[in-house]
Design a protein around this motif. Structure first.
Motif, short mmCIF file in Angstrom:
data_model
loop_
_atom_site.label_atom_id
_atom_site.label_comp_id
_atom_site.label_asym_id
_atom_site.label_seq_id
_atom_site.Cartn_x
_atom_site.Cartn_y
_atom_site.Cartn_z
N ASP A 86 -7.20 -45.16 36.91
CA ASP A 86 -5.85 -45.92 36.95
C ASP A 86 -6.25 -47.66 36.56
OD1 ASP A 86 -4.05 -47.64 37.88
OD2 ASP A 86 -3.59 -46.58 39.60
N ALA A 87 -5.62 -47.86 35.45
CA ALA A 87 -5.85 -49.06 34.82
C ALA A 87 -5.53 -50.33 35.57
CB ALA A 87 -5.32 -49.04 33.15
N HIS A 88 -4.64 -50.25 36.40
CA HIS A 88 -4.05 -51.33 37.22
C HIS A 88 -3.59 -50.99 38.49
CE1 HIS A 88 -2.49 -55.21 38.15
NE2 HIS A 88 -1.31 -54.91 38.23
N ILE A 89 -4.21 -51.34 39.60
CA ILE A 89 -3.58 -51.09 40.80
C ILE A 89 -3.99 -52.05 41.90
CG2 ILE A 89 -5.40 -49.72 41.49
CD1 ILE A 89 -3.56 -47.74 43.03
N HIS A 90 -2.90 -52.53 42.88
CA HIS A 90 -3.50 -53.28 44.12
C HIS A 90 -3.69 -52.02 45.37
CE1 HIS A 90 -1.96 -56.85 41.94
NE2 HIS A 90 -0.98 -55.77 41.54
N LEU A 91 -4.78 -52.06 45.55
CA LEU A 91 -5.31 -51.11 46.70
C LEU A 91 -4.57 -51.37 47.92
CD1 LEU A 91 -8.93 -50.34 46.32
CD2 LEU A 91 -7.30 -49.22 45.24
N GLU A 92 -4.40 -52.54 48.23
CA GLU A 92 -3.64 -52.90 49.52
C GLU A 92 -2.40 -52.44 49.64
OE1 GLU A 92 -5.31 -57.12 47.82
OE2 GLU A 92 -4.87 -55.05 47.04
N SER A 93 -1.48 -52.15 48.61
CA SER A 93 -0.33 -51.54 48.62
C SER A 93 -0.19 -50.24 49.18
CB SER A 93 0.41 -51.38 47.14
OG SER A 93 0.44 -52.78 46.46
N ALA A 94 -1.28 -49.36 49.31
CA ALA A 94 -1.54 -48.31 49.94
C ALA A 94 -1.26 -48.35 51.61
CB ALA A 94 -2.64 -47.39 49.61
N LEU A 95 -1.59 -49.61 52.13
CA LEU A 95 -1.34 -50.02 53.35
C LEU A 95 -2.43 -49.11 54.41
CD1 LEU A 95 2.28 -49.20 54.29
CD2 LEU A 95 1.37 -51.25 53.07
N VAL A 96 -3.37 -48.80 53.48
CA VAL A 96 -4.62 -48.28 54.39
C VAL A 96 -6.11 -48.90 53.78
CG1 VAL A 96 -3.44 -45.89 55.23
CG2 VAL A 96 -4.81 -46.25 53.04
#
Length: 538
Positions: A86-96
């Protein structure tokens, strides 16, 4: 005193591993693992190749015939792909937590992600970046970092921190930091704002990548943005915008996340002319999407269903991002590359049967256990103490003056001007909305009205509010607005649905007010229950 390996000791340890890899590759020693009779995607030839895949020390030692291994797994009839990136993600958006995120994506074949800890940095500053670095150490998903470029996102935001280039500079020395994350202030770049440009200059001084975020930027402003040193963009929503950036040398991250889905519009890029400069990313991926649809595998499947060549789709899902970020030992099945494999049944079904990370089986219908990373107790305490708000009452939300009405657009993240209002009017679907600064106990409260939300009674509050993550509350009464906001503070963050002073549904997110300590399934169940309660209120 903690043991520190000497340089000579480190070289000797690595030499022994290298000797083993070479001996296995040459066939003189047994491999740790051999995937026998494999049909695998060769990203260099753009074709399917056949043979045994031998693994030693977490690396691919070789492909060919007659390899023997301590463990041998017959791949007959199955397809072996490189692990997805995954070239770009904000892990925080998964809420976990990052560990729970890893639990969610490993069964979907994701073995590497490039994260931008922009959300937690807006709450905790540099401590937020350090928290995420420690929380992702040695996970079976390799988490690489791009440093947040816009904290706060705009000068109007009241975030928990302000990070200039000096505040993040030392992080470039970390071995999992790849560069500067999405430069959202494209206006500042194009207008030669020195404080913005010095962040780019600092990243380049460390020989790092700079990612972009410039929807619909055109002409000389786009030229200036790219000339400043911004190498990629993930905000393209149509082909015209994407090709203008490709023609000027940018790489395009084709985004298919939860809120923004651009794959279908950008399908013409998945051709021989453009595909080598494209990657897949999700940007923001919410819980139910991860559980019900998948991750990068979902994008690959969808691309194939829309007519993409399967090998091209796989290559965009792994090899291209690895090359762009200079992760030169992943994204391919070849000697010396990490033994990150995704085993599927066939192109039509695209059912993931096995996932290997560095030659270790992590999923075969059952997810393997792995350790929780250790985090500095100071950072744990700091992350769980980010709300500094005095108790609120209905009077804090009462103001008889006219305020602007935000008009919601169904199915869109944009809004429209819906005029002015001076009171809640449920018959006209006009509710009150407030933003409450929660980082520094300023008692700053922004008031307005919103049309299109549909609530008939009660209130809904959340501390997930990009990008500064202050408390946002929408309500049919000021009393319920105050009660919902106070409950958010009591829970140290989350989502609350309130009616008549009673909590109907909620999700507690005590890690910086944006992530939960609970399991993915537990959080998703609470979130779906809260949604149901909100829908019942209108």
């Amino acid at each position: 005193m903690a043991y520190r390996e000497s340089y000579a000791g480190k070289i000797n340890r690595k030499l022994n591993k290298k000797l083993h890899v070479v001996e296995v590759a040459s066939g003189r020693q047994k491999a740790d693992l051999v995937l026998k009779n494999a049909t695998y995607v060769n990203v260099f030839c753009n074709e399917l190749s056949h043979g045994d895949i031998a693994v030693a020390e977490g690396l691919i030692a070789g492909m060919g015939e007659h390899y023997e291994g301590a463990v041998e797994v017959d791949m007959g009839g199955k397809l072996v792909l490189p692990g997805f990136v995954d070239a770009h993600i904000h892990l925080e958006s998964a809420l976990v937590s990052p560990k729970e995120f890893a639990n969610a994506v490993i069964p979907h074949g994701t073995t590497t992600v490039i994260t931008d800890p922009h959300e937690i940095a807006n709450v905790m500053g540099a401590d937020g970046i350090e928290y995420m670095l420690q929380a992702t150490e040695d996970l079976p998903v390799d988490v690489r970092f791009m440093l947040p470029s816009c904290v706060p996102a705009t000068p109007l935001d009241e975030s928990g921190a302000v990070l200039d280039y000096r505040a993040i500079d030392s992080f470039y020395e970390h071995n999992r930091v790849e560069g500067l994350a999405e430069m959202m202030n494209y206006v500042g770049v194009a207008n030669a704002d020195e404080q913005v440009l010095e962040k780019i200059v600092a990243a380049q001084a460390h020989h790092k990548k700079i990612d972009g975020h410039a929807p619909d930027l055109q002409g000389n402003d786009l030229n200036a943005y790219i000339a400043a040193g911004v190498y990629s963009d993930h905000e393209c929503h149509d082909v015209k915008d994407a090709i203008a950036k490709l023609e000027r040398g940018q790489f395009i991250m084709i985004r298919e996340g939860t809120a923004a889905r651009n794959l279908e519009a950008l399908m013409p890029l998945l051709t021989g002319k453009y595909a080598d400069r494209c990657m897949f990313c999700t940007d923001d991926k919410h819980l139910n999407d991860l559980l019900e649809k998948g991750h990068i595998d979902y994008i690959v499947k969808k691309a194939i269903s829309l007519g993409a060549d399967p090998i091209t789709a796989v290559k965009v899902a792994c090899h291209n991002a690895a090359r762009y970020f200079l992760l030169n030992n992943r994204g391919a099945i070849a000697p010396g590359y990490l033994a990150d494999f995704v085993v599927i049944d066939n192109w039509d079904g695209f059912n993931i049967e096995m996932v290997y990370k560095k030659g270790k089986l992590m999923y075969d219908g059952v997810l393997r256990e792995f350790d929780t990373p250790e985090i500095d107790p100071y950072l744990v305490k700091r992350a769980h103490d980010t709300f500094h708000v005095a108790p609120l009452s209905a009077a804090d939300f009462t103001d008889s003056r006219p305020h602007a009405v935000i008009g919601m657009v169904p199915g869109e993240i944009v809004s429209e001007d819906a005029g002015y209002a001076d009171h809640i009017d449920l018959e006209k679907d006009i509710l009150k909305i407030a933003v409450i600064e929660r980082h520094k106990n300023t008692h700053h409260i922004g008031l307005g009205y919103i049309k299109g939300y549909g609530l008939k009674r009660g209130a809904v509050a959340t501390s997930i509010s990009h990008d500064s993550h202050n408390i946002i509350v929408v309500g049919a009464t000021e009393e319920d607005m105050a009660a919902a906001a106070n409950r958010i503070v009591e829970n140290r963050g989350g989502i609350t649905v309130m009616d008549g002073g009673q909590v109907l549904g909620e999700v507690a997110l005590p890690i910086a007010g944006i992530m939960s300590d609970d399991s993915l399934v537990t959080v998703n169940t609470a979130l779906e229950d809260a949604k149901d309660e909100a829908f019942r209120l209108g």
